[in-house]
Enzyme design. Structure first.
Site, short mmCIF file in Angstrom:
data_model
loop_
_atom_site.label_atom_id
_atom_site.label_comp_id
_atom_site.label_asym_id
_atom_site.label_seq_id
_atom_site.Cartn_x
_atom_site.Cartn_y
_atom_site.Cartn_z
N ASP A 93 -7.30 -64.30 4.63
CA ASP A 93 -6.70 -63.40 5.48
C ASP A 93 -7.49 -61.85 5.45
OD1 ASP A 93 -4.20 -63.15 7.19
OD2 ASP A 93 -2.89 -62.77 5.45
N GLY A 149 4.09 -53.70 7.07
CA GLY A 149 2.74 -53.73 6.00
C GLY A 149 1.58 -53.39 6.70
N ALA A 150 0.62 -52.77 5.73
CA ALA A 150 -0.64 -52.63 6.27
C ALA A 150 -1.44 -53.99 5.90
CB ALA A 150 -1.35 -51.43 5.28
N ASN A 152 -4.46 -54.40 3.93
CA ASN A 152 -5.27 -54.33 2.85
C ASN A 152 -4.73 -55.02 1.44
OD1 ASN A 152 -3.34 -52.30 2.42
ND2 ASN A 152 -4.83 -50.96 1.38
N VAL A 229 -1.25 -42.28 8.55
CA VAL A 229 -0.51 -41.16 8.39
C VAL A 229 -0.11 -41.37 10.24
CG1 VAL A 229 -0.36 -38.64 8.88
CG2 VAL A 229 -1.48 -39.94 6.80
N LEU A 243 18.98 -41.75 11.85
CA LEU A 243 19.19 -41.20 10.34
C LEU A 243 19.17 -42.15 9.33
CD1 LEU A 243 21.93 -38.78 11.20
CD2 LEU A 243 19.62 -38.14 10.75
N GLU A 249 4.64 -44.96 2.87
CA GLU A 249 3.30 -45.16 1.92
C GLU A 249 2.11 -44.96 2.77
OE1 GLU A 249 3.22 -44.88 -1.26
OE2 GLU A 249 5.22 -45.54 -2.01
N CYS A 283 -5.74 -47.14 -0.36
CA CYS A 283 -5.13 -46.00 0.10
C CYS A 283 -5.27 -44.92 -0.96
CB CYS A 283 -3.68 -46.24 0.56
SG CYS A 283 -2.81 -46.81 -0.98
N GLY A 453 3.02 -39.30 2.07
CA GLY A 453 4.12 -40.04 1.90
C GLY A 453 5.24 -39.38 1.58
N GLU A 457 7.40 -46.07 -4.59
CA GLU A 457 7.58 -47.49 -4.68
C GLU A 457 7.29 -47.93 -6.28
OE1 GLU A 457 4.89 -49.42 -1.66
OE2 GLU A 457 6.82 -49.90 -1.01
P1 NAD Z 1 -1.69 -48.68 10.70
O1 NAD Z 1 -0.93 -47.50 10.44
O2 NAD Z 1 -2.57 -48.99 11.59
O3 NAD Z 1 -0.52 -50.06 10.62
C1 NAD Z 1 0.45 -50.51 9.52
C2 NAD Z 1 1.38 -51.17 10.25
O4 NAD Z 1 2.29 -50.62 10.83
C3 NAD Z 1 1.22 -52.62 10.86
O5 NAD Z 1 1.82 -53.50 10.29
C4 NAD Z 1 1.17 -51.99 12.36
O6 NAD Z 1 1.38 -53.11 12.94
C5 NAD Z 1 2.50 -51.45 12.10
N1 NAD Z 1 2.67 -50.34 13.31
C6 NAD Z 1 1.77 -49.50 14.12
N2 NAD Z 1 2.33 -48.93 15.09
C7 NAD Z 1 3.87 -49.02 14.76
C8 NAD Z 1 5.10 -48.40 15.39
N3 NAD Z 1 5.04 -47.38 16.45
N4 NAD Z 1 6.10 -48.65 14.93
C9 NAD Z 1 6.16 -49.53 13.75
N5 NAD Z 1 5.14 -49.92 13.25
C10 NAD Z 1 4.00 -49.90 13.69
O7 NAD Z 1 -2.52 -49.12 9.14
P2 NAD Z 1 -3.51 -50.19 8.54
O8 NAD Z 1 -4.56 -49.86 9.51
O9 NAD Z 1 -2.69 -51.47 8.87
O10 NAD Z 1 -3.65 -49.85 7.19
C11 NAD Z 1 -4.42 -48.99 6.73
C12 NAD Z 1 -3.66 -47.59 6.41
O11 NAD Z 1 -2.60 -47.87 5.63
C13 NAD Z 1 -4.57 -46.43 5.49
O12 NAD Z 1 -4.37 -45.33 6.39
C14 NAD Z 1 -4.19 -46.69 4.49
O13 NAD Z 1 -4.42 -45.43 3.46
C15 NAD Z 1 -2.61 -46.93 4.49
N6 NAD Z 1 -2.33 -47.56 3.06
C16 NAD Z 1 -1.50 -46.86 2.30
C17 NAD Z 1 -0.75 -47.39 1.29
C18 NAD Z 1 0.04 -46.78 0.35
O14 NAD Z 1 0.59 -47.42 -0.40
N7 NAD Z 1 -0.08 -45.33 0.40
C19 NAD Z 1 -1.33 -48.88 0.80
C20 NAD Z 1 -2.15 -49.53 1.74
C21 NAD Z 1 -2.67 -48.82 2.97
#
Ligand code: NAD
Length: 483
Positions: A93, A149-150, A152, A229, A243, A249, A283, A453, A457
């Protein structure tokens, strides 16, 4: 190579397909091959997921917490028994090496299920005496929670959100990243096998639009996002309309500070873990490595030697230490940042190129002579690119470390523990390490400050994230009304 699941979604206890949804191809990042074909959730699938979650949540919340916990602990055992198979799937994956997925992904998910399974029955309210009268409090579940979820850590993120939500009596509808949709489906399947009633943990696939639909549904009480972000801002704003509670995260550009008295090998190892693990797609990575000037030469020498010895290759080969990036788009983005580093005058010490083989590989890259205003020192790259910056004094490095809009993590390497604590106290970050980096045990709170954030968690802190307090005033005597 095939990794096709039984269907795209998991709703109300079983796999569900709706081919009317837009296609979603899953690509194995080590070869570029399509290994599964899924569909985005349609309105009908989203409706079924939310309706079943609302229905199931009410009964689940009435169950004894110790019984809820038992289900989660059973799921943890099943995950551990199937760790090998789940790790191979996670590697397909994400492209992360099996060497990592065998220890860091499903295993960390199992830890979360076990921990929150144990914590479920410990959550209590309090009694507040008021002379004759008294107040008691109850910690109640929020209701239906949405997890997004993201890409990674797909399995870990599903468990880090699902386990506390379920432990405290909520239901969850989880939307994995569209890039890595497979792991969460297995988690849903395993929870059912462990005895979780149908509807409590549903997985729906899709891009941002599906996430947006879930975030704004009136039945949803909470949204927990792991992502960038930019997405965090959108999801937070959408959740605010209703609300809803949120946990965010998000990304980072974390400082890792190496003082001249640090153990050199430990500091180099920490910096490598904090930049190259999961091909740098973590992250909390310490991507701004500040090294005190007297140690700089020796640090770069050892860093270069150890970086050039990294075994990069087929992620399914357990001897391989580094795999590809998760997608072609992410690889292009990372190569763009490497170009920016060069163009803005950073000195390329090692790496800096796309590896000539199939798949989305970028060589582990180190830039030295990086200055605070360079793009590579300001923006989150999310790839194997380390920036090394020189510093002279403690006061200076604290100011420079904090000079960022992010605040997820920070690390300090020094043998002087007084200094270590003093520096960490001054650093604006939610998750910090002293003489270590990037370890995130479930027992410890995890999360960021500033743009990185909202909320935490893991640990007991997650109780706050997935419950709300009801306070009950009990009158013990006559009501004193002035009428
Ligand atoms: P991303 O922001 O592109 O996507 C994250 C998730 O949000 C995906 O499932 C995506 O489909 C969804 N999404 C996108 N637009 C949306 C919307 N308008 N409404 C609802 N959901 C929406 O992030 P990514 O590229 O998948 O992951 C990388 C990022 O995640 C990096 O910035 C990384 O730092 C961060 N990250 C943070 C943590 C943490 O715990 N702080 C952990 C892992 C990754």
């Amino acid at each position: 190579m095939r990794a096709q699941p039984a269907a795209s979604h998991f709703v109300d206890g079983s796999y569900v397909e709706d081919t009317a949804g837009a296609p979603l191809d899953v690509v194995y990042p080590a070869t570029g091959e399509v290994i599964a074909r899924l569909h985005e959730a349609t309105d009908a699938v989203i409706e079924a997921a939310l309706a079943s979650a609302s229905r199931a949540q009410a009964d689940w919340a009435r169950m004894k917490p110790v019984e809820r916990g038992r289900v989660l602990r059973r799921a943890a055992e099943i995950i551990r028994a199937r760790n090998c198979e789940l790790s191979v799937l996670e590697t397909l994956d994400t492209g992360k090496p099996l060497q990592e997925t065998l220890v860091a992904d499903a295993a960390s998910g199992a830890d979360a299920l076990e921990y929150f399974g144990g914590l479920a029955a410990t959550v209590t309210g309090e009694t507040i005496p008021l002379g004759r009268d008294f107040v008691y409090t109850i910690r109640e579940p929020l209701g239906v929670c949405v997890g997004i979820g993201a890409w990674n850590y797909p399995t870990q993120i599903a468990c880090w959100k699902g386990a506390p939500a379920l432990a405290f009596g909520n239901a969850m509808v989880f939307k994995p990243s569209e890039t890595t949709p497979l792991g969460a489906l297995r988690v849903a399947e395993i929870l059912i096998e462990a005895g979780l009633p149908a509807g409590l943990f549903n997985v729906v696939q899709g891009r941002g639009g599906v996430g947006g639909r879930l975030t704004t549904d009136p039945r949803v009480a909470k949204v927990s996002l792991t992502g960038s972000v930019a997405t965090g801002r959108k999801v937070y704003a959408a959740a605010a309309e209703g609300l809803r509670h949120v946990t965010m995260e998000l990304g980072g550009k974390s400082p890792l500070i190496v003082f001249e008295d640090a153990d050199l090998e430990d500091a180099v190892g920490g910096a490598m873990l904090g930049n190259f693990y999961s091909s740098g797609q973590v992250c909390s990575n310490g991507t701004r490595v500040f090294v005190q000037r007297p140690l700089l030469g020796r640090f770069l020498e050892r860093l270069t030697a150890r970086t050039e010895a990294i075994v990069l290759g087929d992620p399914l080969d357990e001897a391989v230490q580094m795999g590809p990036l998760t997608s072609a788009a992410q690889m292009e983005k990372v190569l763009g940042y490497i170009e920016a580093g060069r163009a803005e005058g950073a000195r390329l010490v090692t790496g800096g190129f796309r590896v000539q083989r199939e798949g989305f590989y970028v060589a582990p890259t180190v830039f030295a002579d990086v200055t605070d205003e360079m793009t590579i020192a300001r923006e989150e790259i999310f790839g194997p690119v380390m920036s090394v910056l020189a510093f002279d004094t403690e006061k200076e490095v604290i100011a420079r470390a904090n000079s960022t809009e992010f605040g997820l993590s920070a690390g300090v390497f020094t043998r002087d523990m007084t200094r270590a604590h003093r520096v960490i106290t001054e650093i604006q970050a939610g998750t910090c390490w002293i003489n270590s980096y990037n370890l995130a045990p479930v027992e410890a709170p995890f999360g960021g400050v500033k743009l990185s954030g909202v909320g935490r968690e893991n640990s007991k802190a997650a109780v706050e994230s997935y419950t709300q307090l009801k306070s009950v005033y009990v009158g013990m005597g006559p009501v004193e009304a002035p009428y």
